[in-house]
Design a protein around this motif. Structure first.
Motif, mmCIF file in Angstrom:
data_model
loop_
_atom_site.group_PDB
_atom_site.id
_atom_site.type_symbol
_atom_site.label_atom_id
_atom_site.label_comp_id
_atom_site.label_asym_id
_atom_site.label_seq_id
_atom_site.Cartn_x
_atom_site.Cartn_y
_atom_site.Cartn_z
ATOM 1 N N PRO A 201 -8.811 17.155 7.120
ATOM 2 C CA PRO A 201 -9.402 18.250 6.352
ATOM 3 C C PRO A 201 -10.155 19.249 7.242
ATOM 4 O O PRO A 201 -10.175 20.451 6.942
ATOM 5 N N ASN B 23 -2.766 18.072 2.676
ATOM 6 C CA ASN B 23 -2.817 19.264 3.528
ATOM 7 C C ASN B 23 -2.193 20.494 2.842
ATOM 8 O O ASN B 23 -1.021 20.505 2.501
ATOM 9 N N GLY C 179 -2.408 10.250 2.726
ATOM 10 C CA GLY C 179 -3.564 11.113 2.975
ATOM 11 C C GLY C 179 -3.214 12.514 3.440
ATOM 12 O O GLY C 179 -3.820 13.500 3.000
ATOM 13 N N VAL C 180 -2.210 12.645 4.330
ATOM 14 C CA VAL C 180 -1.876 13.952 4.894
ATOM 15 C C VAL C 180 -1.204 14.867 3.858
ATOM 16 O O VAL C 180 -1.163 16.077 4.030
ATOM 17 N N HIS D 256 0.821 -1.214 0.000
ATOM 18 C CA HIS D 256 0.000 0.000 0.000
ATOM 19 C C HIS D 256 0.862 1.275 0.000
ATOM 20 O O HIS D 256 0.538 2.259 -0.682
ATOM 21 N N GLY E 202 -1.987 5.816 9.277
ATOM 22 C CA GLY E 202 -1.292 4.738 9.976
ATOM 23 C C GLY E 202 0.218 4.853 9.927
ATOM 24 O O GLY E 202 0.912 4.136 10.645
ATOM 25 N N PRO F 241 -12.868 12.040 9.062
ATOM 26 C CA PRO F 241 -11.450 12.183 9.394
ATOM 27 C C PRO F 241 -11.081 13.629 9.679
ATOM 28 O O PRO F 241 -11.570 14.546 9.014
ATOM 29 N N ASP G 84 -6.475 13.358 13.421
ATOM 30 C CA ASP G 84 -7.800 12.808 13.723
ATOM 31 C C ASP G 84 -8.145 12.945 15.215
ATOM 32 O O ASP G 84 -9.275 13.273 15.571
ATOM 33 N N THR H 246 -4.239 11.585 -3.268
ATOM 34 C CA THR H 246 -3.611 11.654 -1.947
ATOM 35 C C THR H 246 -4.128 10.534 -1.046
ATOM 36 O O THR H 246 -3.356 9.845 -0.402
ATOM 37 N N SER I 46 0.295 9.268 6.526
ATOM 38 C CA SER I 46 -1.105 8.847 6.409
ATOM 39 C C SER I 46 -1.685 8.642 7.799
ATOM 40 O O SER I 46 -1.107 9.069 8.799
HETATM 41 O O1 KG4 Z 1 -3.624 7.577 3.166
HETATM 42 P P1 KG4 Z 1 -4.951 7.679 3.834
HETATM 43 O O2 KG4 Z 1 -6.156 8.036 3.015
HETATM 44 O O3 KG4 Z 1 -5.290 6.370 4.593
HETATM 45 C C1 KG4 Z 1 -4.322 5.624 5.267
HETATM 46 O O4 KG4 Z 1 -3.623 4.822 4.594
HETATM 47 O O5 KG4 Z 1 -4.201 5.876 6.483
HETATM 48 O O6 KG4 Z 1 -4.751 8.768 5.015
HETATM 49 C C2 KG4 Z 1 -5.803 9.119 5.871
HETATM 50 C C3 KG4 Z 1 -5.323 10.205 6.822
HETATM 51 C C4 KG4 Z 1 -6.324 10.559 7.899
HETATM 52 O O7 KG4 Z 1 -5.672 10.564 9.148
HETATM 53 C C5 KG4 Z 1 -6.790 11.960 7.513
HETATM 54 O O8 KG4 Z 1 -7.181 12.760 8.613
HETATM 55 C C6 KG4 Z 1 -5.545 12.505 6.854
HETATM 56 O O9 KG4 Z 1 -5.036 11.420 6.105
HETATM 57 N N1 KG4 Z 1 -5.852 13.637 5.970
HETATM 58 C C7 KG4 Z 1 -5.382 14.897 6.176
HETATM 59 C C8 KG4 Z 1 -5.939 15.701 5.147
HETATM 60 N N2 KG4 Z 1 -6.714 14.893 4.355
HETATM 61 C C9 KG4 Z 1 -6.648 13.636 4.870
HETATM 62 N N3 KG4 Z 1 -4.577 15.388 7.129
HETATM 63 C C10 KG4 Z 1 -4.291 16.700 7.079
HETATM 64 N N4 KG4 Z 1 -4.796 17.545 6.151
HETATM 65 C C11 KG4 Z 1 -5.614 17.092 5.161
HETATM 66 N N5 KG4 Z 1 -6.094 17.942 4.244
#
Ligand code: KG4
Ligand code: ZN
Length: 386
Positions: free
Chosen positions: A229, A322, A318-319, A152, A186, A226, A215, A350, A184
Motif C-alpha cells: 500500500p 493494488n 493481498g496484492v 489458505h 508468499g 507492509p 515489501d 483482499t 500475496s
Molecule cells: O494475502 P496477504 O494479506 O497475506 C499473505 O497471504 O501473504 O498478502 C500480503 C501482501 C503483502 O506483501 C503486502 O505488501 C501486499 O500483499 N499488499 C499490496 C497491497 N496491499 C497489500 N501490494 C500491492 N499493493 C497493495 N495495495
C-alpha cells in the motif's frame, strides 16, 4: 449450516462465524461474527514477519477473538462446561499459555450452535499455522464439532468471487475453465480450475513472491511494512506523466507461465544504491517498480488465458488490492479479452481474513472433507494442485 472459521497463517489472527444457506450451487452467506487482529504494528518494528513472533501473537489473541466473534453472533451464553481440560489433553501445550486461557474461557460457556469448525492448514508460516490448527482441534474436541481443514489459497480464490455487501453475499457462478492469479506476500501463481476443487498449477514465481518484492522495495525506499500500500500511495500521483526511469520486466517474454521478481528487486537496489533520494525520486522509483510488476503479471496472465482458453479470470490475495493492478488489468482485458469474466475481491476481502476460510470450509464440508481432531497437521507448503 453455521461454520466457525480460524485463520493464523501469517500476521493476521482471525475468527469468523458464517451462516450458509443452500447447497454448493446456490449458497447464500451471512457473516454472523467477524473478529480480526492485525499484528502489523508488532512486525513493523522488525521490518517483516518473524514466525516465532507471529506464533506468540496468535496464541495471545485467539481466545479474545473467539469471544468477540461469539458475542457478535449472539452465541455466547455463560454456563459451566465440565471436563474441558481433559478433553483438550496434550494439545496446545507448547502455545505460550493459550491452553490455560482457552480452558478457562470454554469452562464457563455453553456449546455454541455451530455445525463445523474450519481452519487454515496451510500454506503459510508453519509455527503460526500450528497455533490455529491446534486451537481448532481443541474446540472440536471440547464442543464435539466436525473439523474441516482449509487451504489458505483456496480461501483467497473464493474471496475474489464474493458478490454482495459486507454482511451478506453469494459466490459468483463460474464458467470453466477458470484461471486464477493468486498474488500475496508468499505466493505468485497461476492455477487453472477445470471444475470445482480441481486445480492445475500452470505457473508460479521461481524466486520472490510479488508481494514480497513490494515489501522489499518499500524497505529500500524507507517505507514501513507492509510495503504494497505504501508503494501504491507514492506511485499514484506520478501517473499523470510518463515514467522517467526504466526497470526490467523479468521473464515477460518467456514461453511459459512462470514469474521472477528477485531480479526486479535487485535492479531497484542498484538504482537507489549510494544515492540521496528526494521525495520525487522515491515516487518515481515506486511508480516504475509498480508498472514493471503489473506489466509482467498482466502479460503472463493474458498469455495463460489464451493458451488455456479460459472463460473466467479470478485475481486474489493481498496484492489484488493494488489499484494500478486492477485498473491495468481491467482496461487491457476489456480491449484484448472482452469475453473473459474478471473477478477481484471486494474491499476487505483482499488480505488475510477468516471469512474466506469459512467460505472455503463450507464448500469442502459439502464434499464431506472432515477430519478427526488430533489428526490434522499444519503444512507450510500445502499446494492446491492435485
Ligand atoms: O494475502 P496477504 O494479506 O497475506 C499473505 O497471504 O501473504 O498478502 C500480503 C501482501 C503483502 O506483501 C503486502 O505488501 C501486499 O500483499 N499488499 C499490496 C497491497 N496491499 C497489500 N501490494 C500491492 N499493493 C497493495 N495495495
Ligand atoms: Zn494470504
Amino acid at each position: 449450516m453455521r461454520i466457525l472459521s480460524i485463520e493464523t497463517s501469517c500476521d493476521e489472527t482471525a475468527v469468523a462465524i458464517l451462516e450458509a444457506v443452500g447447497d454448493r450451487s446456490s449458497a447464500q452467506f451471512t457473516i454472523l461474527g467477524d473478529a480480526l487482529y492485525s499484528q502489523i504494528e508488532v512486525h513493523r518494528e522488525f521490518g517483516g514477519v518473524f514466525p516465532a513472533v507471529a506464533k506468540r501473537e496468535h496464541a495471545k489473541n485467539l481466545t479474545p477473538l473467539l469471544r468477540a466473534a461469539l458475542v457478535e453472533a449472539s452465541m455466547l451464553s455463560e454456563s459451566p462446561n465440565e471436563g474441558v481440560e481433559e478433553k483438550i489433553g496434550a494439545l496446545l501445550e507448547r502455545e505460550h499459555g493459550l491452553k490455560e486461557q482457552l480452558v478457562e474461557f470454554l469452562s464457563g460457556i455453553a456449546v455454541p450452535d455451530i455445525d463445523a469448525i474450519a481452519v487454515t492448514r496451510g500454506p503459510g508460516l508453519e509455527p503460526a499455522l500450528w497455533v490455529g490448527v491446534n486451537f481448532a482441534q481443541a474446540l472440536s474436541l471440547v464442543w464435539d464439532k466436525p473439523l474441516v481443514p482449509v487451504d489458505h489459497m483456496e480461501g483467497h480464490l473464493l474471496a475474489s468471487l464474493v458478490k454482495g455487501n459486507a454482511r451478506s453475499f453469494s459466490i459468483s457462478q463460474l464458467h470453466f475453465p477458470v484461471l486464477a492469479l493468486l498474488v500475496s506476500g508468499g505466493h505468485t501463481e497461476l492455477l487453472l480450475m477445470g471444475a470445482w476443487h480441481s486445480y492445475a498449477l500452470i505457473g508460479r514465481t521461481r524466486d520472490d513472491a510479488v508481494g514480497e518484492a513490494f515489501d522489499k522495495v518499500a524497505r529500500m525506499l524507507g517505507l514501513p511494512y507492509p510495503g504494497g500500500p505504501e508503494i501504491s500511495k507514492l506511485a499514484h500521483p506520478m501517473r499523470t506523466s510518463p515514467s522517467t526511469m526504466k526497470l526490467p520486466r523479468p521473464m515477460i517474454g518467456t514461453p511459459d507461465s512462470d514469474f521472477s521478481f528477485s531480479g526486479l528487486k535487485t535492479a531497484v537496489m542498484y538504482l537507489v544504491k549510494d544515492r540521496e533520494l528526494t521525495h520525487t525520486d522515491r515516487c518515481e522509483v515506486a511508480r516504475e517498480f509498480e508498472d514493471a510488476a503489473v506489466e509482467v503479471l498482466y502479460t503472463k496472465t493474458a498469455r495463460a488465458l489464451e493458451e488455456n482458453d479460459a472463460k473466467t479470470l479470478a485475481v486474489g490475495g493481498g496484492v489484488s488490492a493494488n489499484l494500478h493492478l486492477k485498473t491495468y488489468f481491467s482496461e487491457h482485458l476489456a480491449q484484448e479479452h472482452p469475453a473473459v469474466e474478471v473477478y477481484f475481491p471486494p474491499e476487505g476481502f483482499t488480505g488475510d481474513n477468516a471469512v474466506m476460510i469459512g467460505i472455503a470450509g463450507f464448500y469442502r464440508a459439502q464434499e464431506g472433507e472432515f477430519m478427526q481432531a488430533g489428526t490434522v497437521r499444519a503444512d507450510g507448503n500445502l499446494a492446491l494442485e492435485r
